[in-house]
Design an enzyme around this catalytic site. Structure first.
Site, PDB file in Angstrom:
ATOM      1  N   ARG A 263       0.847  -1.200   0.000  1.00  0.00           N
ATOM      2  CA  ARG A 263       0.000   0.000   0.000  1.00  0.00           C
ATOM      3  C   ARG A 263       0.873   1.236   0.000  1.00  0.00           C
ATOM      4  O   ARG A 263       1.832   1.327   0.766  1.00  0.00           O
ATOM      5  CB  ARG A 263      -0.907   0.000   1.231  1.00  0.00           C
ATOM      6  CG  ARG A 263      -1.825  -1.213   1.238  1.00  0.00           C
ATOM      7  CD  ARG A 263      -2.855  -1.184   2.335  1.00  0.00           C
ATOM      8  NE  ARG A 263      -3.652  -2.412   2.277  1.00  0.00           N
ATOM      9  CZ  ARG A 263      -4.620  -2.728   3.125  1.00  0.00           C
ATOM     10  NH1 ARG A 263      -4.903  -1.891   4.115  1.00  0.00           N
ATOM     11  NH2 ARG A 263      -5.287  -3.842   2.992  1.00  0.00           N
ATOM     12  N   ARG A 278       2.108   0.811  10.293  1.00  0.00           N
ATOM     13  CA  ARG A 278       1.660   1.229   8.962  1.00  0.00           C
ATOM     14  C   ARG A 278       2.832   1.140   7.995  1.00  0.00           C
ATOM     15  O   ARG A 278       3.709   1.989   7.986  1.00  0.00           O
ATOM     16  CB  ARG A 278       1.112   2.658   9.029  1.00  0.00           C
ATOM     17  CG  ARG A 278       0.350   3.111   7.797  1.00  0.00           C
ATOM     18  CD  ARG A 278      -0.246   4.494   7.983  1.00  0.00           C
ATOM     19  NE  ARG A 278      -1.208   4.545   9.081  1.00  0.00           N
ATOM     20  CZ  ARG A 278      -2.496   4.179   8.968  1.00  0.00           C
ATOM     21  NH1 ARG A 278      -2.955   3.797   7.814  1.00  0.00           N
ATOM     22  NH2 ARG A 278      -3.288   4.236  10.007  1.00  0.00           N
ATOM     23  N   GLU A 350      -6.641  -1.504  15.257  1.00  0.00           N
ATOM     24  CA  GLU A 350      -7.203  -2.390  14.251  1.00  0.00           C
ATOM     25  C   GLU A 350      -6.208  -3.472  13.837  1.00  0.00           C
ATOM     26  O   GLU A 350      -5.050  -3.201  13.533  1.00  0.00           O
ATOM     27  CB  GLU A 350      -7.588  -1.567  13.025  1.00  0.00           C
ATOM     28  CG  GLU A 350      -8.150  -2.430  11.903  1.00  0.00           C
ATOM     29  CD  GLU A 350      -8.419  -1.623  10.626  1.00  0.00           C
ATOM     30  OE1 GLU A 350      -8.458  -0.388  10.699  1.00  0.00           O
ATOM     31  OE2 GLU A 350      -8.578  -2.250   9.574  1.00  0.00           O
ATOM     32  N   SER A 353     -10.328  -6.524   9.634  1.00  0.00           N
ATOM     33  CA  SER A 353     -11.502  -5.822   9.149  1.00  0.00           C
ATOM     34  C   SER A 353     -12.312  -6.836   8.347  1.00  0.00           C
ATOM     35  O   SER A 353     -11.799  -7.408   7.391  1.00  0.00           O
ATOM     36  CB  SER A 353     -11.047  -4.653   8.267  1.00  0.00           C
ATOM     37  OG  SER A 353     -12.124  -3.788   8.012  1.00  0.00           O
ATOM     38  N   ARG A 391       0.892  -6.740  12.281  1.00  0.00           N
ATOM     39  CA  ARG A 391       0.298  -6.145  13.482  1.00  0.00           C
ATOM     40  C   ARG A 391       0.115  -7.185  14.581  1.00  0.00           C
ATOM     41  O   ARG A 391       0.167  -6.860  15.763  1.00  0.00           O
ATOM     42  CB  ARG A 391      -1.031  -5.467  13.148  1.00  0.00           C
ATOM     43  CG  ARG A 391      -0.830  -4.185  12.363  1.00  0.00           C
ATOM     44  CD  ARG A 391      -2.111  -3.374  12.237  1.00  0.00           C
ATOM     45  NE  ARG A 391      -1.854  -2.167  11.447  1.00  0.00           N
ATOM     46  CZ  ARG A 391      -2.783  -1.243  11.159  1.00  0.00           C
ATOM     47  NH1 ARG A 391      -4.025  -1.413  11.597  1.00  0.00           N
ATOM     48  NH2 ARG A 391      -2.472  -0.190  10.443  1.00  0.00           N
TER      49      ARG A 391
END
Length: 426
Positions: A263, A278, A350, A353, A391
């Site tokens: 990403r 991130r 988070e 999802s 994560r």
RNA sequence: GGAGAGGUGGCAGAGUGGUCGAAUGUACCUGACUCGAAAUCAGGCGAUGUCGCAAGGCAUCCGUGGGUUCGAAUCCCACCCUCUCCGCCA
């Protein structure tokens, strides 16, 4: 993509539901486009019908050896009007399609209304955060153990890339293996290995294109075409059914895939710059389901449960949150986020999802099955992280840290770590 | 990268300028026969879009995109993909 029929038959309803997401639908623009489309299409198809009829007459006359010059003169007169109509339609339809393609999915009625993440609703909490005096974050812990090297990542590639080494790298691999085994043996998923570079059609199918190109890494090719690095395994795995008409009895399809995810994180400069939260590249184990429409809401609860099972077996405290209308992704009808406890941040972050897309992606992809009437019908797609591996590594490091800086290996992972119980122990 | 072959309905497979959206087989659906099933027989059966209250009509679709023509699955051009052989290669 929404059903065009729904916009035609009940535009105010669509606008109202989209308003819940904070989107203003330009209904006047739609109605103008629709009126123009209708006028042009009817006109053009009428001319085409005339041409076809006359051309058939020519064929029949010639077949009988009769003179067809009168009919040929008549059809020749249609030429210019027909060409003009077709050209106008060819110009209009892409604008019409683009308008439709940029509209996000409608939120399900059970989705809480809200403007942004502050409107999200906590559904449950699982586990109790362990009391850790002066908790250190994963950057301190991993660096001290020699297992996380952020500077090496920067040197090799740039910011938001990380190098893992030794027992930390192995722990990362162990997490992946553990998740894959859990989902394949206990939750009934079929493991798939897919390409990490995909074509634009695949990105369109799951909704990343055309609206979110700036979030992606693109690879230009010498022939002028382009490939994209996948931002999630959702893209290649969901596209397995693109353009397919499946037999009803193969549903539900349940796939699990482990892939790196890429990403660009454009627009998130300054956010989570420290550590592995991130990254431009991270690993994820992704759950994807293709189901009959009447089963997608049950499937969402089950799929979310499958992701929760990973956290539970790792004994990581987490909470489950229903995203509100204003915080959901473009393609989702409903999303649950799972947030894991991070002691150093003293908050939940988070880590998964899970979404039901209903027919939104399936319509873009033309992914269908044969229903009871033997007719093709759009299926429903779902996916969820099970889990984001990077994560999860962060969560394990921080939640399983000891006072001396060592990390206790969660019991569920020891079989994948050659029996190792502690990393960094003297 | 080079040479050759090929891409047609869920699948297989005909079709080289004119009622071809497309033979045939198979799968599937309905009916008959049967206690039931199989087999057999009869009928049905592509998708998308659009117009219409409906019945139904119309348009588009034979790998993709252009072109020729009154008319293209069929002719021409470009591209993509698959297969076989050769070369290279983890």
């Amino acid at each position: 993509m929404l059903d065009i029929q729904l916009l035609r038959s009940n535009l105010p309803l669509v606008a109202e539901r989209l308003a819940l997401r904070g989107m203003t639908l330009n209904t006047a623009a739609f109605e103008a486009l629709e009126a123009e489309r209708k006028r042009l299409q009817v006109h053009t198809q009428d001319l085409q019908a005339k041409r076809n009829t006359l051309s058939k007459q020519i064929g029949m006359l010639k077949g009988k050896g009769e003179d067809a010059s009168a009919v040929m003169a008549e059809v020749a007169g249609l030429g210019d009007a027909l060409k003009a109509g077709e050209a106008a339609l060819a110009e209009l339809m892409p604008r019409f399609d683009t308008f439709l393609e940029l509209i996000p999915n409608l939120p399900h009625e059970s989705v809480p209304t809200g403007r942004d993440e502050t409107g999200n609703v906590e559904i449950l909490r699982w586990g109790t955060p362990r009391a850790i005096a002066a908790p250190r974050d994963h950057v301190d812990l991993g660096t001290a153990l020699g297992g996380l090297d952020f500077e090496a990542g920067v040197k090799i590639s740039g910011s938001r890339f990380t190098v893992m080494k030794g027992q930390i790298a192995r722990l990362h691999r162990a997490l992946t293996q553990f998740m894959l085994d859990l989902h394949t043996t206990e939750h009934g998923y079929t493991e798939v290995y897919t390409p990490y570079l995909v074509n634009p059609e695949s990105m369109f199918g799951t909704g990343q294109l055309p609206k979110f190109e700036e979030d992606l890494f693109m690879v230009p090719r010498s022939d002028g075409s382009r490939l994209y690095l996948i931002p999630t395994a959702e893209v290649p795995v969901t596209n397995l059914v693109r353009g397919e008409i499946l037999a009803s009895d193969v549903l539900p399809l349940k796939f699990v895939a482990h892939t790196p995810c890429f990403r660009s994180e454009a627009g998130s400069y300054g956010k989570d710059t420290r550590g592995m939260i991130r990254q431009h590249q991270f690993d994820k184990v992704e759950l994807v389901q293709m189901v009959r429409p009447d089963q997608s809401w049950d499937a969402l609860e089950q799929l979310t449960g499958h992701a929760e099972a990973v956290l539970q077996k790792l004994e990581l405290p987490y909470r489950k949150v229903a995203l509100c209308t204003g915080d959901m992704g473009f393609s989702a009808a409903k999303t649950y986020d799972l947030e894991v406890w991070l002691p150093a941040q003293n908050t939940y972050r988070e880590i998964s999802s899970c979404s039901n897309f209903e027919s939104f992606q399936a319509r873009r992809m033309q992914a269908r099955f044969r229903n009871e009437k033997n007719k093709p019908e759009l299926l429903h797609t779902l996916n969820g992280s099970g889990l984001a591996v990077g994560r999860t590594l962060v969560a394990v490091l921080e939640n399983y840290q000891n006072e001396d800086g060592s990390i206790t290996v969660p019991a569920a992972l020891r079989g994948y770590m050659g029996g190792t119980e502690k990393i960094g122990a003297a």
